[in-house]
Write a protein that holds these residues in place. Structure first.
Motif, short mmCIF file in Angstrom:
data_model
loop_
_atom_site.label_atom_id
_atom_site.label_comp_id
_atom_site.label_asym_id
_atom_site.label_seq_id
_atom_site.Cartn_x
_atom_site.Cartn_y
_atom_site.Cartn_z
N ARG A 1 7.62 -6.84 -22.26
CA ARG A 1 6.99 -7.69 -21.26
C ARG A 1 7.64 -7.52 -19.90
NH1 ARG A 1 6.98 -13.70 -23.40
NH2 ARG A 1 6.01 -13.92 -21.34
N GLY A 2 6.89 -7.98 -18.87
CA GLY A 2 7.44 -7.92 -17.53
C GLY A 2 7.26 -9.20 -16.74
N PHE A 3 6.78 -10.29 -17.39
CA PHE A 3 6.73 -11.59 -16.71
C PHE A 3 6.82 -12.71 -17.73
CE2 PHE A 3 2.28 -10.68 -17.62
CZ PHE A 3 1.76 -11.90 -18.01
N TRP A 4 7.36 -13.87 -17.26
CA TRP A 4 7.64 -14.98 -18.15
C TRP A 4 7.33 -16.30 -17.43
CZ3 TRP A 4 10.42 -10.71 -17.09
CH2 TRP A 4 10.63 -9.81 -18.15
N TRP A 5 6.57 -17.17 -18.07
CA TRP A 5 6.17 -18.45 -17.48
C TRP A 5 7.31 -19.47 -17.51
CZ3 TRP A 5 2.17 -19.86 -14.62
CH2 TRP A 5 0.96 -19.17 -14.71
N ASP B 1 0.81 -1.21 0.00
CA ASP B 1 0.00 0.00 0.00
C ASP B 1 0.85 1.27 0.00
OD1 ASP B 1 -2.27 -1.55 0.02
OD2 ASP B 1 -2.55 -1.44 2.22
N ASP B 2 2.05 1.19 0.58
CA ASP B 2 2.91 2.36 0.63
C ASP B 2 3.93 2.39 -0.50
OD1 ASP B 2 4.40 0.22 1.44
OD2 ASP B 2 5.31 1.21 3.18
N GLU B 3 3.64 1.68 -1.61
CA GLU B 3 4.54 1.66 -2.78
C GLU B 3 3.78 2.10 -4.02
OE1 GLU B 3 7.70 -1.90 -1.86
OE2 GLU B 3 5.71 -2.51 -2.59
N PRO B 4 3.39 3.38 -4.10
CA PRO B 4 2.58 3.85 -5.23
C PRO B 4 3.33 3.88 -6.55
CG PRO B 4 3.28 5.70 -3.87
CD PRO B 4 3.68 4.46 -3.13
N ASP B 5 4.66 3.78 -6.51
CA ASP B 5 5.44 3.86 -7.73
C ASP B 5 6.06 2.52 -8.13
OD1 ASP B 5 5.15 6.74 -8.06
OD2 ASP B 5 6.41 6.89 -6.26
N VAL B 6 5.55 1.45 -7.55
CA VAL B 6 6.06 0.11 -7.84
C VAL B 6 5.00 -0.67 -8.61
CG1 VAL B 6 6.80 -2.09 -6.83
CG2 VAL B 6 7.57 0.08 -5.83
N SER B 7 5.46 -1.44 -9.61
CA SER B 7 4.57 -2.32 -10.36
C SER B 7 5.24 -3.67 -10.55
CB SER B 7 4.20 -1.72 -11.72
OG SER B 7 5.35 -1.62 -12.55
N TYR B 8 4.43 -4.69 -10.72
CA TYR B 8 4.92 -6.04 -11.00
C TYR B 8 4.35 -6.52 -12.34
CZ TYR B 8 6.70 -6.64 -6.24
OH TYR B 8 7.40 -6.52 -5.06
N GLY B 9 5.24 -7.05 -13.18
CA GLY B 9 4.79 -7.66 -14.41
C GLY B 9 4.73 -6.75 -15.61
N LEU B 10 5.17 -5.50 -15.49
CA LEU B 10 5.17 -4.56 -16.60
C LEU B 10 6.60 -4.19 -16.98
CD1 LEU B 10 2.32 -2.12 -15.51
CD2 LEU B 10 2.18 -3.92 -17.25
#
Length: 693
Positions: free
Chosen positions: A188-192, A166-175
């Motif tokens: 891409r930002g994620f790989w199977w 919640d306190d990481e407004p500038d963080v993203s996962y998978g992009l």
């Protein structure tokens, strides 16, 4: 027609995937050359019969017009996607099921038997980006609200797999971060993992990246859009990696994000995760194998260069036996290697690795600069051509089936499926016919054999003087002079308005070898402008009707920069210019591109390459001011409108009259039909008034 057909790209088959048994291929194509809605199709390798798999118009529950999430709009801007509908899809390993997104909603479709398009029931989540099915076909991962989510197809349940606190407004996962998507070709930002039990996930922290604001002056009631833009010399996003199991267990990948800021490539093959990273000065590419159990990394190869190391699409990669496939610059050629074995030698300039089947590598390379050939090679054997040497070719292969996509000066882009026994099935193309051939002549002018396309007006009577229009891109990473019909259609249209049109690829452009590309290091202005002038003068000797007292130049992006540069620094040669979305101050452009060529801001290379300083110098009798039109989309988040505004201010302060055409709501692309059409007409009118035609 040029505007309505998105430069004659609509209706062209693209985005092919061949099933591992070679029995069929999937592809994207709109229904006509003026239809911007892309559908998903399948073609049978045995019969060549085509089948419509997904038509967005028939998918229920969608809004009348596309309603794209902001992240998807950004992704399309980075890949220069001009169409709508199903513009991307992902398949399981057997190519039996695919997933795609429409208006931010994920869908799945069965690819064998009768198509069965179904929306994924994901609860209250909206704005889904980049859905990808796992290789086993059991789960779908996608990004929503900056977090990576997992949908179980069997159970019909969706879980938030990993995301910011919640306190990481500038963080993203998978992009993908901006620099990766705009400059490194990593979208891409994620790989199977191959077994579908884990994913390699990028964690992007943009908290240190400068905030820029892009306003829409036509709508002052709207809040400006805030973007994170890593301008030259400023902080980049911090890109970390984690191995995340489908049960939620997380293992951080050991990666030096300080010494190697850039995550250039990432993937996961049968040998495990494989990544490549670069330091900020880009003088090395370090290839690392990742242990998915511990996150530990092992260096497999380091390639260095005193200037920069090029990121070639498709590498690093590994063969079935685990041999590292890479590209390196040796002896004046960009060569393909498997381990330490040189697979291509000095006569090919490798452009891209398209795929690996067992130990065989499918790749593209140039036997000469204006053509890109499709080839395959197995270590210990000579490269095998899979296309003609002339023209521009690409392809994809699996299970003995090849799909080859080709174009040349006489034919539009077309695709053919070739079976293992050599039977060819053309894949239908619906692109509009422009109604004319480009009628272009290619040359190698001067001591540097500058590849130049020359187009004269249709029906030109020899002995009639012609105003000249240079129509280059002219900069690094892009090439205009190709044996490709579509590459010259816009130039042909300008020629038929009464101009002799020249298009020249100067130093810095690809296809000529590493030394030719690196000749612009430290100076993005001098060499490229010098080559345009050299080609112009050489062309005038070959074509005496070229009137060198009436020379104009037009371009977009780097070409816009080059156009403004030309009239400001060499008004003795150039008499009018149209600069579209020009980079005017390189300190305002992004880190990965700018610092590769000019280093960190503050040195002479930035002063030498800027045109704002040139604009600020009042004209003189020996260096008169020339007519200049500047065009810029106000929603451009790549080359922001500040470039044009700063240039215009400097021109005004120096008493240099000029025109500025602001395009409200337009980004770095101009796909809007009305904008694209009228922009061409305005350019012709400006050039006719300035030069006469």
């Amino acid at each position: 027609m040029h505007a309505r057909t998105r430069r004659f790209t609509l209706g062209v088959p693209r985005g092919f995937t061949v099933a591992p048994d070679g029995s069929r291929a999937l592809f994207l194509r709109s229904r006509s050359g003026t239809d911007p809605v892309t559908c998903l199709w399948s073609v049978d390798a045995a019969t060549g019969e085509e089948r419509l798999v997904v038509d967005p118009a028939e998918v229920p529950g969608l809004p009348g017009e596309e309603d794209l999430p902001a992240a998807e709009r950004a992704r399309r801007e980075r890949v220069r996607e001009q169409a709508g509908g199903v513009v991307g899809y992902a398949c399981d390993a057997a190519v039996e099921r695919a997933v795609f997104a429409l208006s931010g909603r994920p869908f799945t479709v069965r690819l064998t038997g009768e198509p069965d398009v179904r929306p994924l029931e994901i609860g209250g989540l909206e704005a889904v980006v980049d859905p990808r099915i796992d290789p086993t076909g059991r789960r779908v991962a996608f990004v929503a609200d900056r977090a990576l989510h997992l949908h179980d197809l069997g159970a019909g349940t969706t879980t938030r797999l990993v995301g910011p606190a919640d306190d990481e407004p500038d963080v993203s996962y998978g992009l993908a971060d901006f620099a990766a998507a705009e400059e490194m070709g990593r979208y891409r930002g994620f790989w199977w993992a191959p077994d579908g039990e884990a994913l390699l996930v990028a964690r992007v922290d943009e908290s240190g990246v400068d905030r820029w604001h892009i306003a829409d002056p036509a709508h002052p009631d709207r809040t400006p859009v805030e973007v994170r833009y890593p301008a030259a010399g400023t902080p980049n996003a911090v890109v970390g990696l984690e191995v995340v199991g489908v049960g939620g267990d997380r293992t951080a990948v050991e990666r030096d994000t300080t010494g190697y800021e850039y995550l250039a490539t990432a993937g996961w093959d049968s040998h495990g995760p494989l990544i490549s990273v670069q330091p900020r000065d880009q003088r090395e590419v370090l290839t690392l194998a990742v242990d998915p159990a511990t996150g530990a990394t092992t260096a497999l190869h380091s390639q260095t260069d005193p200037v920069w190391v090029e990121n070639v699409p498709g590498v690093p990669a590994r063969t079935a036996s685990g041999v590292l496939v890479r590209v390196a610059d040796e002896g004046g050629a960009r060569r393909l290697y498997a381990g330490e074995d040189d697979l291509t030698g000095p006569d090919l300039q490798v452009r891209e690795v398209l795929g690996i089947d067992g130990e065989t590598v499918l790749f593209r390379a140039s036997p000469e600069p204006t053509s890109v050939q499709l080839l395959s090679v197995t270590p210990g054997e000579e490269p095998r051509p899979l296309s003609a040497a002339g023209g521009v070719h690409s392809g994809v292969a699996a299970g003995g089936t090849l799909v080859r996509v080709s174009q040349d000066l006489d034919t539009a882009t077309h695709a053919v499926l070739v079976t293992a026994d050599g039977v060819e099935h053309p894949v239908a193309g619906h692109a509009a016919d422009p109604g004319f051939a480009p009628a272009v002549t290619l040359h190698g002018f001067g001591e540097r054999e500058l590849r130049t396309a020359v187009l004269l007006p249709s029906g030109h009577v020899p002995g009639t003087p012609l105003p000249v229009l240079l129509d280059p891109y002219g900069g690094p990473h892009s090439q205009r002079v190709l044996r490709s019909r579509n590459a010259h259609l816009t130039s042909r249209w300008f020629a038929d308005q009464g101009f002799a049109v020249l298009v020249t690829d100067g130093r810095g452009s690809p296809g000529r070898g590493p030394e030719f590309e690196r000749a612009i290091h430290g100076d993005l202005a001098g060499p490229v402008l010098e080559d345009q002038i050299a080609a112009l003068h050489a062309a005038a000797e070959e074509y005496p009707d070229l009137d060198l007292t009436r020379v104009g130049i037009r371009g977009w992006s780097f070409g816009g920069y080059l156009a403004a540069l030309a009239v400001l620094r060499r008004p003795d040669v150039f008499h009018a210019a149209i600069a579209g979305a020009p980079v005017t101050d390189w300190a305002l452009y992004d880190t990965h591109y700018t610092e590769r060529y000019l280093g960190m801001p503050g040195g002479e290379s930035y002063t030498r390459s800027s045109i704002v300083e040139d604009a600020a110098v009042p004209p003189t009798e020996d260096a008169p001011h020339r007519p200049l039109m500047i065009v810029h989309g106000l929603a451009d988040d790549n080359v922001v409108a500040a470039h044009t505004l700063r240039l215009s201010s400097a021109l005004l302060a120096a008493g240099r009259p000029h025109q500025v055409l602001p395009l409200s709501g337009v980004t770095h692309m101009t796909p809007q039909e009305v904008v694209a059409e009228n922009l061409l007409r305005l350019q012709v009118r400006f050039l006719t008034d300035a030069l006469g035609a």
